[in-house]
Design a protein around this motif. Structure first.
Motif, PDB file in Angstrom:
ATOM      1  N   GLY A 194      13.150  -9.081   9.213  1.00 15.91           N
ATOM      2  CA  GLY A 194      13.214 -10.238   8.335  1.00 15.91           C
ATOM      3  C   GLY A 194      13.726 -11.472   9.048  1.00 15.91           C
ATOM      4  O   GLY A 194      14.145 -12.424   8.410  1.00 15.91           O
ATOM      5  N   ALA A 195      13.745 -11.465  10.372  1.00 12.57           N
ATOM      6  CA  ALA A 195      14.262 -12.586  11.139  1.00 12.57           C
ATOM      7  C   ALA A 195      13.336 -13.779  11.008  1.00 12.57           C
ATOM      8  O   ALA A 195      12.173 -13.657  10.671  1.00 12.57           O
ATOM      9  N   PRO A 196      13.851 -15.007  11.319  1.00  8.87           N
ATOM     10  CA  PRO A 196      13.024 -16.197  11.220  1.00  8.87           C
ATOM     11  C   PRO A 196      11.746 -16.101  12.033  1.00  8.87           C
ATOM     12  O   PRO A 196      10.706 -16.592  11.615  1.00  8.87           O
ATOM     13  N   GLY A 197      11.792 -15.472  13.215  1.00 11.10           N
ATOM     14  CA  GLY A 197      10.595 -15.331  14.023  1.00 11.10           C
ATOM     15  C   GLY A 197       9.526 -14.525  13.325  1.00 11.10           C
ATOM     16  O   GLY A 197       8.335 -14.849  13.373  1.00 11.10           O
ATOM     17  N   ALA A 198       9.928 -13.453  12.648  1.00 14.61           N
ATOM     18  CA  ALA A 198       8.964 -12.629  11.929  1.00 14.61           C
ATOM     19  C   ALA A 198       8.395 -13.384  10.744  1.00 14.61           C
ATOM     20  O   ALA A 198       7.211 -13.283  10.425  1.00 14.61           O
ATOM     21  N   GLU A 199       9.251 -14.158  10.041  1.00 13.94           N
ATOM     22  CA  GLU A 199       8.775 -14.931   8.905  1.00 13.94           C
ATOM     23  C   GLU A 199       7.789 -15.995   9.363  1.00 13.94           C
ATOM     24  O   GLU A 199       6.773 -16.252   8.697  1.00 13.94           O
ATOM     25  N   LEU A 200       8.063 -16.626  10.505  1.00 13.97           N
ATOM     26  CA  LEU A 200       7.142 -17.622  11.043  1.00 13.97           C
ATOM     27  C   LEU A 200       5.815 -16.977  11.389  1.00 13.97           C
ATOM     28  O   LEU A 200       4.745 -17.531  11.112  1.00 13.97           O
ATOM     29  N   SER A 201       5.871 -15.791  11.993  1.00 16.95           N
ATOM     30  CA  SER A 201       4.645 -15.079  12.346  1.00 16.95           C
ATOM     31  C   SER A 201       3.824 -14.763  11.112  1.00 16.95           C
ATOM     32  O   SER A 201       2.594 -14.884  11.106  1.00 16.95           O
ATOM     33  N   THR A 202       4.501 -14.364  10.035  1.00 12.24           N
ATOM     34  CA  THR A 202       3.803 -14.061   8.795  1.00 12.24           C
ATOM     35  C   THR A 202       3.121 -15.303   8.240  1.00 12.24           C
ATOM     36  O   THR A 202       1.964 -15.255   7.812  1.00 12.24           O
ATOM     37  N   ARG A 203       3.838 -16.435   8.244  1.00 10.57           N
ATOM     38  CA  ARG A 203       3.252 -17.673   7.735  1.00 10.57           C
ATOM     39  C   ARG A 203       2.055 -18.097   8.567  1.00 10.57           C
ATOM     40  O   ARG A 203       1.043 -18.566   8.040  1.00 10.57           O
ATOM     41  N   LEU A 204       2.156 -17.935   9.883  1.00 14.13           N
ATOM     42  CA  LEU A 204       1.034 -18.289  10.755  1.00 14.13           C
ATOM     43  C   LEU A 204      -0.161 -17.384  10.499  1.00 14.13           C
ATOM     44  O   LEU A 204      -1.311 -17.836  10.541  1.00 14.13           O
ATOM     45  N   ASN A 205       0.088 -16.110  10.219  1.00 15.98           N
ATOM     46  CA  ASN A 205      -1.011 -15.200   9.909  1.00 15.98           C
ATOM     47  C   ASN A 205      -1.733 -15.627   8.640  1.00 15.98           C
ATOM     48  O   ASN A 205      -2.961 -15.606   8.563  1.00 15.98           O
ATOM     49  N   TRP A 206      -0.959 -15.999   7.626  1.00 12.13           N
ATOM     50  CA  TRP A 206      -1.580 -16.449   6.384  1.00 12.13           C
ATOM     51  C   TRP A 206      -2.336 -17.755   6.601  1.00 12.13           C
ATOM     52  O   TRP A 206      -3.432 -17.944   6.050  1.00 12.13           O
ATOM     53  N   LEU A 207      -1.777 -18.655   7.372  1.00 12.50           N
ATOM     54  CA  LEU A 207      -2.448 -19.920   7.635  1.00 12.50           C
ATOM     55  C   LEU A 207      -3.745 -19.687   8.400  1.00 12.50           C
ATOM     56  O   LEU A 207      -4.791 -20.283   8.093  1.00 12.50           O
ATOM     57  N   ARG A 208      -3.692 -18.815   9.399  1.00 13.58           N
ATOM     58  CA  ARG A 208      -4.894 -18.498  10.166  1.00 13.58           C
ATOM     59  C   ARG A 208      -5.962 -17.878   9.263  1.00 13.58           C
ATOM     60  O   ARG A 208      -7.150 -18.188   9.369  1.00 13.58           O
ATOM     61  N   ALA A 209      -5.535 -16.988   8.353  1.00  9.00           N
ATOM     62  CA  ALA A 209      -6.476 -16.369   7.421  1.00  9.00           C
ATOM     63  C   ALA A 209      -7.107 -17.421   6.511  1.00  9.00           C
ATOM     64  O   ALA A 209      -8.295 -17.346   6.186  1.00  9.00           O
ATOM     65  N   GLY A 210      -6.297 -18.429   6.102  1.00  9.90           N
ATOM     66  CA  GLY A 210      -6.833 -19.499   5.272  1.00  9.90           C
ATOM     67  C   GLY A 210      -7.884 -20.312   6.009  1.00  9.90           C
ATOM     68  O   GLY A 210      -8.930 -20.666   5.445  1.00  9.90           O
ATOM     69  N   VAL A 211      -7.622 -20.615   7.276  1.00 11.13           N
ATOM     70  CA  VAL A 211      -8.584 -21.368   8.084  1.00 11.13           C
ATOM     71  C   VAL A 211      -9.874 -20.571   8.243  1.00 11.13           C
ATOM     72  O   VAL A 211     -10.987 -21.110   8.114  1.00 11.13           O
ATOM     73  N   LEU A 212      -9.753 -19.285   8.513  1.00  9.91           N
ATOM     74  CA  LEU A 212     -10.941 -18.450   8.681  1.00  9.91           C
ATOM     75  C   LEU A 212     -11.711 -18.312   7.374  1.00  9.91           C
ATOM     76  O   LEU A 212     -12.946 -18.264   7.371  1.00  9.91           O
ATOM     77  N   GLY A 213     -10.988 -18.245   6.241  1.00  2.86           N
ATOM     78  CA  GLY A 213     -11.666 -18.181   4.953  1.00  2.86           C
ATOM     79  C   GLY A 213     -12.448 -19.453   4.673  1.00  2.86           C
ATOM     80  O   GLY A 213     -13.585 -19.411   4.186  1.00  2.86           O
ATOM     81  N   ALA A 214     -11.837 -20.592   4.974  1.00  4.81           N
ATOM     82  CA  ALA A 214     -12.543 -21.864   4.807  1.00  4.81           C
ATOM     83  C   ALA A 214     -13.748 -21.933   5.733  1.00  4.81           C
ATOM     84  O   ALA A 214     -14.821 -22.431   5.355  1.00  4.81           O
ATOM     85  N   ASN A 215     -13.593 -21.417   6.933  1.00  2.00           N
ATOM     86  CA  ASN A 215     -14.683 -21.405   7.899  1.00  2.00           C
ATOM     87  C   ASN A 215     -15.868 -20.593   7.359  1.00  2.00           C
ATOM     88  O   ASN A 215     -17.030 -21.001   7.467  1.00  2.00           O
ATOM     89  N   ASP A 216     -15.570 -19.445   6.766  1.00  2.00           N
ATOM     90  CA  ASP A 216     -16.622 -18.620   6.170  1.00  2.00           C
ATOM     91  C   ASP A 216     -17.322 -19.373   5.041  1.00  2.00           C
ATOM     92  O   ASP A 216     -18.551 -19.310   4.900  1.00  2.00           O
ATOM     93  N   GLY A 217     -16.523 -20.070   4.215  1.00  2.62           N
ATOM     94  CA  GLY A 217     -17.114 -20.832   3.121  1.00  2.62           C
ATOM     95  C   GLY A 217     -18.040 -21.926   3.625  1.00  2.62           C
ATOM     96  O   GLY A 217     -19.119 -22.161   3.052  1.00  2.62           O
ATOM     97  N   ILE A 218     -17.649 -22.587   4.694  1.00  4.42           N
ATOM     98  CA  ILE A 218     -18.472 -23.653   5.266  1.00  4.42           C
ATOM     99  C   ILE A 218     -19.800 -23.103   5.761  1.00  4.42           C
ATOM    100  O   ILE A 218     -20.881 -23.594   5.403  1.00  4.42           O
ATOM    101  N   ILE A 219     -19.733 -22.072   6.601  1.00  5.86           N
ATOM    102  CA  ILE A 219     -20.945 -21.568   7.243  1.00  5.86           C
ATOM    103  C   ILE A 219     -21.899 -20.932   6.239  1.00  5.86           C
ATOM    104  O   ILE A 219     -23.108 -21.209   6.240  1.00  5.86           O
ATOM    105  N   SER A 220     -21.377 -20.059   5.376  1.00  6.83           N
ATOM    106  CA  SER A 220     -22.276 -19.346   4.460  1.00  6.83           C
ATOM    107  C   SER A 220     -22.925 -20.304   3.459  1.00  6.83           C
ATOM    108  O   SER A 220     -24.129 -20.203   3.183  1.00  6.83           O
ATOM    109  N   THR A 221     -22.143 -21.235   2.921  1.00 11.27           N
ATOM    110  CA  THR A 221     -22.706 -22.170   1.952  1.00 11.27           C
ATOM    111  C   THR A 221     -23.648 -23.163   2.625  1.00 11.27           C
ATOM    112  O   THR A 221     -24.698 -23.514   2.063  1.00 11.27           O
ATOM    113  N   ALA A 222     -23.293 -23.613   3.816  1.00  6.90           N
ATOM    114  CA  ALA A 222     -24.172 -24.531   4.545  1.00  6.90           C
ATOM    115  C   ALA A 222     -25.511 -23.862   4.848  1.00  6.90           C
ATOM    116  O   ALA A 222     -26.576 -24.471   4.665  1.00  6.90           O
ATOM    117  N   GLY A 223     -25.461 -22.621   5.301  1.00  7.45           N
ATOM    118  CA  GLY A 223     -26.706 -21.912   5.570  1.00  7.45           C
ATOM    119  C   GLY A 223     -27.563 -21.778   4.326  1.00  7.45           C
ATOM    120  O   GLY A 223     -28.791 -21.941   4.365  1.00  7.45           O
TER     121      GLY A 223
END
Length: 252
Positions: A24-53
């Motif tokens: 539960g250290a700050p480093g682990a919490e930061l890693s978790t937040r970055l994972n969620w942020l990365r997942a959000g970016v990838l989800g948006a990326n999927d939305g862009i490509i699939s809908t554009a196609g």
């Protein structure tokens, strides 16, 4: 436990694996937040490509704004709901595995406390502590909260921060929808002659941004990630437009 593998999730869908005794250290919490942020970016990326196609393919076969809009909205809804459902099922399975692992660990602590203490000592020693220090640390962690210690060190799980399937599903739905809105607006707002060029330029610019953000979050080379992202999006639009144009000609 007999094995030391943590239940597996997906990058951005799962909890961050704990390193050391401080899950539960700050480093682990930061890693978790970055994972969620990365997942959000990838989800948006999927939305862009699939809908554009999808919308570019329909625009290749018809100039009807209503038909293009209907196809785009249907693709947005289908894609976002599919992403949300898939994420819910995936994270629910992960959470079930985490709970089962914690239940097993709880039973083993009750039935074989000395063996579990020795196992915790071995795990800490394997991370670079001397045997004496590892033993002392294991005893102190066990006295404080044995289950939490084994969950974090052995399983890589924070018992107080199990993955929430509803949060994951909502995040995926929102990320995909945000990404899908760009090509949907770009294809429907301009006039018929400018629809495809405007959409292509807008989508490639958005994919460049997504590739850059994703690469920086993951510590990967930006040019390679952007090139890969833009090439994939451009190829998807080119193929669907060609197929749509052919179908429009063949059925017209």
């Amino acid at each position: 436990m007999t094995g030391n593998e943590a239940p597996q999730g997906t990058p951005g869908r799962a909890h961050a694996e704990a390193h050391g005794t401080g899950g539960g250290a700050p480093g682990a919490e930061l890693s978790t937040r970055l994972n969620w942020l990365r997942a959000g970016v990838l989800g948006a990326n999927d939305g862009i490509i699939s809908t554009a196609g999808l919308v570019v393919g329909v625009a290749g076969s018809t100039t009807s704004r209503a038909a293009i809009l209907a196809a785009g909205v249907a693709g947005l809804l289908a894609g976002s709901l599919s992403m949300a459902a898939g994420e819910y099922v995936s994270v629910s399975s992960q959470r079930d595995s985490e709970r089962a692992a914690l239940a097993m660990e709880r039973r083993e602590l009750a039935e074989e406390p000395e063996a579990e203490l020795q196992e915790l000592t071995d795990l800490l020693a394997a991370r670079g502590l001397s045997r004496d220090v590892a033993r002392e640390a294991a005893e102190q962690l066990t006295e404080r909260d044995a289950l939490r210690a084994h969950a974090r060190v052995e399983l890589g799980i924070d018992p107080d921060a199990l993955a929430n399937p509803w949060h994951a599903a909502l995040a995926s739905l929102v990320a995909f929808t945000v990404g899908a809105l760009l090509p949907l607006l770009a294809i429907t707002l301009p006039g018929a002659s400018a629809r495809v060029p405007v959409t292509v330029v807008s989508v490639l610019a958005a994919l460049t941004l997504c590739g850059t953000v994703s690469a920086r979050l993951g510590g990967a080379p930006v040019p390679r990630a952007v090139l890969r992202n833009v090439t994939g999006g451009a190829l998807a639009m080119a193929v669907t437009y060609a197929v749509g144009t052919w179908l429009g000609t063949a059925t017209g």
